[in-house]
Motif scaffolding. Structure first.
Motif, PDB file in Angstrom:
ATOM      1  N   GLN A  40      23.637 -45.533 -61.750  1.00 20.64           N
ATOM      2  CA  GLN A  40      23.294 -45.493 -63.175  1.00 20.64           C
ATOM      3  C   GLN A  40      23.211 -44.071 -63.708  1.00 20.64           C
ATOM      4  OE1 GLN A  40      19.717 -47.806 -63.139  1.00 20.64           O
ATOM      5  NE2 GLN A  40      20.810 -49.756 -63.112  1.00 20.64           N
ATOM      6  N   SER A  41      22.952 -43.115 -62.828  1.00 17.74           N
ATOM      7  CA  SER A  41      22.839 -41.722 -63.264  1.00 17.74           C
ATOM      8  C   SER A  41      24.185 -41.123 -63.663  1.00 17.74           C
ATOM      9  CB  SER A  41      22.222 -40.863 -62.158  1.00 17.74           C
ATOM     10  OG  SER A  41      23.187 -40.597 -61.143  1.00 17.74           O
ATOM     11  N   GLY A  42      25.272 -41.681 -63.120  1.00 18.14           N
ATOM     12  CA  GLY A  42      26.598 -41.160 -63.404  1.00 18.14           C
ATOM     13  C   GLY A  42      26.983 -39.950 -62.570  1.00 18.14           C
ATOM     14  N   ARG A  43      26.081 -39.466 -61.727  1.00 12.08           N
ATOM     15  CA  ARG A  43      26.408 -38.294 -60.915  1.00 12.08           C
ATOM     16  C   ARG A  43      27.157 -38.703 -59.653  1.00 12.08           C
ATOM     17  NH1 ARG A  43      22.575 -37.558 -56.648  1.00 12.08           N
ATOM     18  NH2 ARG A  43      20.817 -38.966 -56.901  1.00 12.08           N
ATOM     19  N   GLU A  44      27.915 -37.764 -59.108  1.00 11.14           N
ATOM     20  CA  GLU A  44      28.668 -38.002 -57.882  1.00 11.14           C
ATOM     21  C   GLU A  44      27.723 -37.876 -56.691  1.00 11.14           C
ATOM     22  OE1 GLU A  44      32.456 -35.931 -55.669  1.00 11.14           O
ATOM     23  OE2 GLU A  44      32.327 -35.821 -57.861  1.00 11.14           O
ATOM     24  N   PHE A  45      27.892 -38.748 -55.697  1.00 14.08           N
ATOM     25  CA  PHE A  45      27.020 -38.711 -54.521  1.00 14.08           C
ATOM     26  C   PHE A  45      27.753 -39.239 -53.296  1.00 14.08           C
ATOM     27  CE2 PHE A  45      26.442 -42.864 -56.458  1.00 14.08           C
ATOM     28  CZ  PHE A  45      26.497 -43.727 -55.369  1.00 14.08           C
ATOM     29  N   ALA A  46      27.277 -38.825 -52.145  1.00  8.44           N
ATOM     30  CA  ALA A  46      27.676 -39.413 -50.862  1.00  8.44           C
ATOM     31  C   ALA A  46      26.490 -40.245 -50.392  1.00  8.44           C
ATOM     32  CB  ALA A  46      28.005 -38.329 -49.843  1.00  8.44           C
ATOM     33  N   SER A  47      26.742 -41.228 -49.572  1.00 10.90           N
ATOM     34  CA  SER A  47      25.648 -42.102 -49.134  1.00 10.90           C
ATOM     35  C   SER A  47      24.528 -41.307 -48.468  1.00 10.90           C
ATOM     36  CB  SER A  47      26.159 -43.195 -48.202  1.00 10.90           C
ATOM     37  OG  SER A  47      26.725 -42.641 -47.038  1.00 10.90           O
ATOM     38  N   TRP A  48      24.892 -40.276 -47.691  1.00 10.83           N
ATOM     39  CA  TRP A  48      23.841 -39.531 -46.997  1.00 10.83           C
ATOM     40  C   TRP A  48      22.984 -38.736 -47.977  1.00 10.83           C
ATOM     41  CZ3 TRP A  48      23.458 -34.209 -46.859  1.00 10.83           C
ATOM     42  CH2 TRP A  48      24.588 -33.482 -47.200  1.00 10.83           C
ATOM     43  N   HIS A  49      23.515 -38.364 -49.145  1.00 14.58           N
ATOM     44  CA  HIS A  49      22.693 -37.691 -50.159  1.00 14.58           C
ATOM     45  C   HIS A  49      21.533 -38.603 -50.576  1.00 14.58           C
ATOM     46  CE1 HIS A  49      26.513 -35.389 -51.605  1.00 14.58           C
ATOM     47  NE2 HIS A  49      25.918 -34.729 -50.626  1.00 14.58           N
ATOM     48  N   ILE A  50      21.852 -39.858 -50.826  1.00 15.18           N
ATOM     49  CA  ILE A  50      20.838 -40.817 -51.268  1.00 15.18           C
ATOM     50  C   ILE A  50      19.880 -41.121 -50.122  1.00 15.18           C
ATOM     51  CG2 ILE A  50      20.459 -43.092 -52.297  1.00 15.18           C
ATOM     52  CD1 ILE A  50      22.070 -40.969 -54.014  1.00 15.18           C
ATOM     53  N   LYS A  51      20.430 -41.293 -48.932  1.00 16.32           N
ATOM     54  CA  LYS A  51      19.597 -41.589 -47.758  1.00 16.32           C
ATOM     55  C   LYS A  51      18.542 -40.517 -47.553  1.00 16.32           C
ATOM     56  CE  LYS A  51      19.683 -41.637 -42.805  1.00 16.32           C
ATOM     57  NZ  LYS A  51      20.356 -41.143 -41.644  1.00 16.32           N
ATOM     58  N   VAL A  52      18.947 -39.258 -47.602  1.00 22.16           N
ATOM     59  CA  VAL A  52      18.020 -38.144 -47.361  1.00 22.16           C
ATOM     60  C   VAL A  52      17.042 -37.994 -48.526  1.00 22.16           C
ATOM     61  CG1 VAL A  52      17.887 -35.636 -47.087  1.00 22.16           C
ATOM     62  CG2 VAL A  52      19.585 -36.941 -45.801  1.00 22.16           C
ATOM     63  N   ALA A  53      17.558 -37.995 -49.748  1.00 23.50           N
ATOM     64  CA  ALA A  53      16.707 -37.781 -50.920  1.00 23.50           C
ATOM     65  C   ALA A  53      15.647 -38.867 -51.078  1.00 23.50           C
ATOM     66  CB  ALA A  53      17.561 -37.707 -52.182  1.00 23.50           C
ATOM     67  N   GLU A  81      31.515 -54.958 -55.973  1.00 24.67           N
ATOM     68  CA  GLU A  81      30.736 -55.532 -57.078  1.00 24.67           C
ATOM     69  C   GLU A  81      30.958 -54.784 -58.394  1.00 24.67           C
ATOM     70  OE1 GLU A  81      26.670 -55.544 -55.813  1.00 24.67           O
ATOM     71  OE2 GLU A  81      27.036 -57.022 -54.236  1.00 24.67           O
ATOM     72  N   GLY A  82      31.718 -53.680 -58.351  1.00 31.85           N
ATOM     73  CA  GLY A  82      32.000 -52.933 -59.568  1.00 31.85           C
ATOM     74  C   GLY A  82      30.898 -51.974 -59.983  1.00 31.85           C
ATOM     75  N   LEU A  83      29.973 -51.664 -59.077  1.00 34.73           N
ATOM     76  CA  LEU A  83      28.865 -50.773 -59.398  1.00 34.73           C
ATOM     77  C   LEU A  83      29.232 -49.301 -59.205  1.00 34.73           C
ATOM     78  CD1 LEU A  83      25.866 -51.031 -60.261  1.00 34.73           C
ATOM     79  CD2 LEU A  83      25.288 -50.780 -57.853  1.00 34.73           C
ATOM     80  N   ILE A  84      30.060 -49.017 -58.191  1.00 39.59           N
ATOM     81  CA  ILE A  84      30.463 -47.639 -57.905  1.00 39.59           C
ATOM     82  C   ILE A  84      31.974 -47.571 -57.747  1.00 39.59           C
ATOM     83  CG2 ILE A  84      28.264 -46.945 -56.854  1.00 39.59           C
ATOM     84  CD1 ILE A  84      29.581 -47.345 -54.100  1.00 39.59           C
ATOM     85  N   GLY A  88      28.843 -43.856 -60.235  1.00 38.75           N
ATOM     86  CA  GLY A  88      28.642 -45.136 -60.894  1.00 38.75           C
ATOM     87  C   GLY A  88      29.761 -45.424 -61.886  1.00 38.75           C
ATOM     88  N   THR A  89      30.099 -46.674 -62.002  1.00 37.69           N
ATOM     89  CA  THR A  89      31.107 -47.094 -62.977  1.00 37.69           C
ATOM     90  C   THR A  89      30.487 -47.121 -64.369  1.00 37.69           C
ATOM     91  OG1 THR A  89      30.524 -49.409 -62.666  1.00 37.69           O
ATOM     92  CG2 THR A  89      32.300 -48.536 -61.270  1.00 37.69           C
ATOM     93  N   ARG A  90      31.313 -47.278 -65.377  1.00 38.63           N
ATOM     94  CA  ARG A  90      30.788 -47.416 -66.748  1.00 38.63           C
ATOM     95  C   ARG A  90      29.820 -48.588 -66.827  1.00 38.63           C
ATOM     96  NH1 ARG A  90      36.321 -46.701 -70.072  1.00 38.63           N
ATOM     97  NH2 ARG A  90      36.571 -44.489 -69.623  1.00 38.63           N
ATOM     98  N   THR A  91      30.141 -49.639 -66.131  1.00 44.79           N
ATOM     99  CA  THR A  91      29.257 -50.816 -66.114  1.00 44.79           C
ATOM    100  C   THR A  91      27.879 -50.433 -65.584  1.00 44.79           C
ATOM    101  OG1 THR A  91      31.147 -52.278 -65.778  1.00 44.79           O
ATOM    102  CG2 THR A  91      28.969 -53.153 -65.203  1.00 44.79           C
ATOM    103  N   ALA A  92      27.828 -49.691 -64.505  1.00 50.03           N
ATOM    104  CA  ALA A  92      26.548 -49.275 -63.933  1.00 50.03           C
ATOM    105  C   ALA A  92      25.788 -48.372 -64.889  1.00 50.03           C
ATOM    106  CB  ALA A  92      26.775 -48.555 -62.609  1.00 50.03           C
ATOM    107  N   ARG A  93      26.490 -47.456 -65.540  1.00 47.92           N
ATOM    108  CA  ARG A  93      25.830 -46.534 -66.466  1.00 47.92           C
ATOM    109  C   ARG A  93      25.325 -47.274 -67.703  1.00 47.92           C
ATOM    110  NH1 ARG A  93      30.247 -43.490 -64.664  1.00 47.92           N
ATOM    111  NH2 ARG A  93      31.327 -43.692 -66.667  1.00 47.92           N
ATOM    112  N   ARG A 120      24.207 -50.292 -67.675  1.00 48.87           N
ATOM    113  CA  ARG A 120      22.986 -51.010 -67.260  1.00 48.87           C
ATOM    114  C   ARG A 120      21.748 -50.137 -67.449  1.00 48.87           C
ATOM    115  NH1 ARG A 120      24.665 -53.778 -61.511  1.00 48.87           N
ATOM    116  NH2 ARG A 120      26.406 -54.985 -62.298  1.00 48.87           N
ATOM    117  N   SER A 121      21.900 -48.830 -67.207  1.00 43.68           N
ATOM    118  CA  SER A 121      20.739 -47.940 -67.351  1.00 43.68           C
ATOM    119  C   SER A 121      20.392 -47.730 -68.807  1.00 43.68           C
ATOM    120  CB  SER A 121      20.993 -46.600 -66.662  1.00 43.68           C
ATOM    121  OG  SER A 121      21.946 -45.840 -67.372  1.00 43.68           O
ATOM    122  N   ALA A 122      21.393 -47.821 -69.692  1.00 41.31           N
ATOM    123  CA  ALA A 122      21.149 -47.634 -71.121  1.00 41.31           C
ATOM    124  C   ALA A 122      20.527 -48.877 -71.756  1.00 41.31           C
ATOM    125  CB  ALA A 122      22.452 -47.279 -71.827  1.00 41.31           C
ATOM    126  N   ALA A 123      20.708 -50.011 -71.092  1.00 43.43           N
ATOM    127  CA  ALA A 123      20.197 -51.279 -71.656  1.00 43.43           C
ATOM    128  C   ALA A 123      18.702 -51.413 -71.531  1.00 43.43           C
ATOM    129  CB  ALA A 123      20.879 -52.446 -70.962  1.00 43.43           C
TER     130      ALA A 123
END
Length: 102
Positions: free
Chosen positions: A34-47, A70-73, A92-97, A99-102
């Motif tokens: 939803q943030s729209g930023r680029e990430f690798a799975s390990w970035h999220i895992k560690v953070a 599922e069209g989320l990323i 995140g896809t436009r769909t995911a982004r 969702r955060s605005a909704a």
């Protein structure tokens, strides 16, 4: 199903399965998408201090492919891990982004 106690009398905890693990870690990946930023799975895992899946060598990839299906990323680029291995990055896809605005 009954579980036999260990020799010390304790009852072993059942091993977490893939779906249970996904339920625990998915919110962190949804937030990243939803943030729209680029990430690798390990970035999220560690953070987010996420737990390892029952089979770490396969299941991180399974999770990301599920979120993609599922069209989320969507694939973004490539980066390297701490040990120099190449890994895909996602965003995140436009769909995911939306969702955060909704």
């Amino acid at each position: 199903m009954t579980v036999q106690p260990a020799l010390d009398g304790t009852i072993p905890q059942p091993a977490e399965d893939f779906e249970t693990w996904v339920d625990r870690v998915r919110p962190a990946f949804e937030t990243a998408a939803q943030s729209g930023r680029e990430f690798a799975s390990w970035h999220i895992k560690v953070a987010e201090h996420l737990p390892e899946p029952p089979n770490p060598k396969a299941m991180w990839g399974q999770l990301l492919h599920r979120l993609h299906d599922e069209g989320l990323i969507e694939p973004a680029s490539w980066t390297t891990t701490r040990d120099g291995s190449g890994v895909r990055t996602w965003r995140g896809t436009r769909t995911a982004r939306r969702r955060s605005a909704a």
